[in-house]
Design a protein around this motif. Structure first.
Motif, PDB file in Angstrom:
ATOM      1  N   ARG A   1       0.815  -1.221   0.000  1.00 14.60           N
ATOM      2  CA  ARG A   1       0.000   0.000   0.000  1.00 14.60           C
ATOM      3  C   ARG A   1       0.844   1.264   0.000  1.00 14.60           C
ATOM      4  O   ARG A   1       0.322   2.361  -0.152  1.00 14.60           O
ATOM      5  N   SER A   2       2.164   1.101   0.172  1.00 15.30           N
ATOM      6  CA  SER A   2       3.075   2.250   0.177  1.00 15.30           C
ATOM      7  C   SER A   2       4.458   1.755  -0.235  1.00 15.30           C
ATOM      8  O   SER A   2       4.748   0.551  -0.155  1.00 15.30           O
TER       9      SER A   2
ATOM     10  N   ILE B   1      -1.322  -5.208  -7.686  1.00 14.95           N
ATOM     11  CA  ILE B   1      -1.480  -3.828  -7.194  1.00 14.95           C
ATOM     12  C   ILE B   1      -1.265  -2.836  -8.334  1.00 14.95           C
ATOM     13  O   ILE B   1      -0.294  -2.939  -9.096  1.00 14.95           O
TER      14      ILE B   1
ATOM     15  N   LEU C   1      -4.875   1.270  -5.509  1.00 11.19           N
ATOM     16  CA  LEU C   1      -4.448   2.286  -4.548  1.00 11.19           C
ATOM     17  C   LEU C   1      -5.359   3.510  -4.623  1.00 11.19           C
ATOM     18  O   LEU C   1      -5.813   3.887  -5.710  1.00 11.19           O
TER      19      LEU C   1
ATOM     20  N   GLU D   1      -2.754   7.188  -1.556  1.00 18.59           N
ATOM     21  CA  GLU D   1      -1.727   6.144  -1.511  1.00 18.59           C
ATOM     22  C   GLU D   1      -0.820   6.222  -2.734  1.00 18.59           C
ATOM     23  O   GLU D   1       0.408   6.099  -2.621  1.00 18.59           O
ATOM     24  N   TYR D   2      -1.416   6.446  -3.906  1.00 21.31           N
ATOM     25  CA  TYR D   2      -0.613   6.500  -5.123  1.00 21.31           C
ATOM     26  C   TYR D   2       0.345   7.685  -5.118  1.00 21.31           C
ATOM     27  O   TYR D   2       1.453   7.596  -5.665  1.00 21.31           O
TER      28      TYR D   2
END
Length: 342
Positions: free
Chosen positions: A158-159, A226, A296, A300-301
């Motif tokens: 997620r990161s 993802i 995302l 987040e992106y």
């Protein structure tokens, strides 16, 4: 005797009056993916059939998948240049440094999520910006896939912090820079080697589009796929269908025209749709198998976008150092893609 002579003369006149028989051309197209791949079934074979139809059967193109004519994927460009094969479909990233100008279209934030726009932009820019680096080849067309996304064995990313210290397969030099910028370590390998590398955790993930999932059965080796919002990707890869230059120059003008017509803007638009459709099919296969498809959020992106902007800066600096106009290429590519965007 006189009658025999007259008949002989008449026969000779008849032969002379007959039209010349059209010459046939048998060509070999070599590539690195399997015959089950979307690239083979949905793009390369239909393109070859399109050429054959436009030439009314005077050209026959035999498509050889999976490197069946020998060699390894990074050797395809040289095979075409040396005339070992007539035509190739290959990934530019397998031969880093050979196509530095075209590389601009691989960059994250230059390519965002639209393969059709990228295909048409490369066609638009080819003569002025890109042609010089394809010496020894006659490019039929350049194309992008739907964009690189993250396939992870067991990491829910997620990161960028979630990637720190992991090893990811890279498709290209610019892909390696993206992986490095996100805190992971790039590992280069031809795509057919990826399933085993994932199963043995030689790599913990890969930067690659969804469309390759069915051909390699990646849903069996990974748990997470993802991407960014609105199908935003982490750059892309560029492919070429090219012919040996001497073979091209040996073809008559009408046959060359048929190849050009088979590779026109309409075809490039169709190719963009083929790869988008194959990408959708791939991610659906993964989710139906129980994998998690992570999209995302914009917030987040943004944490990924900042280091990827640094990749573009790095590319510009290196291009400028090599005597290219890095800034000009990035600006031109972004403008051309925007002009062709859906």
């Amino acid at each position: 005797m006189k009658l025999k002579a007259l008949l002989g003369a008449a026969t000779a006149l008849t032969v002379i009056a007959l039209p010349a028989v059209a010459q046939d051309y048998s060509l070999k197209l070599h590539h690195f993916l399997s015959e089950r791949s979307p690239a083979h079934q949905q793009m390369l074979v239909p393109w070859a059939e399109r050429v054959e139809e436009l030439t009314e059967g005077r050209v026959d193109i035999e498509v050889y998948p999976s490197m069946t004519l020998g060699g390894r994927p990074p050797e395809l460009v040289q095979q075409a240049r040396d005339g070992v094969v007539d035509l190739i479909w290959t990934l530019n990233g397998y031969t880093p440094g050979l196509f530095p100008r075209t590389e601009v279209f691989e960059l994250p934030t230059v390519f965002v999520n639209d393969p059709t726009a990228a295909n048409l932009a490369m066609r638009e820019m080819f003569d002025e910006y890109l042609a010089e680096e394809y010496k020894g080849l006659e490019v039929m067309f350049l194309q992008a896939h739907a964009g690189n996304a993250l396939h992870m064995v067991d990491a829910d990313v997620r990161s960028p912090a979630d990637l720190e210290g992991l090893k990811l397969r890279t498709p290209s030099r610019t892909g390696a820079w993206v992986i490095e910028a996100l805190g992971a370590s790039p590992v280069a390998m031809p795509v057919p080697e990826l399933p085993q590398a994932l199963s043995k955790k030689v790599v913990e993930g890969a930067l690659i589009p969804w469309e390759i999932i069915p051909a390699l059965q990646l849903q069996e080796q990974t748990d997470y796929q993802i991407e960014g919002p609105d199908m935003t990707r982490f750059g892309t890869s560029i492919f070429q269908v090219s012919m040996n230059k001497d073979v091209w120059e040996s073809l008559p003008a009408d046959i060359q025209d048929a190849f050009r017509q088979a590779s026109n803007e309409e075809w490039l638009t169709e190719v963009g749709g083929i790869w988008r459709g194959a990408d959708d099919f791939g991610i659906n296969m993964a989710t139906e198998a129980g994998n998690t498809h992570v999209t995302l959020s914009a917030e987040e992106y943004a944490a990924f976008e900042e280091p990827m902007n640094g990749v573009v800066d790095r590319w510009i600096e290196e291009a400028n150092g090599a005597g290219l106009d890095g800034n000009g290429l990035v600006e031109a590519a972004r403008a051309a893609i925007a002009s062709h965007a859906e």
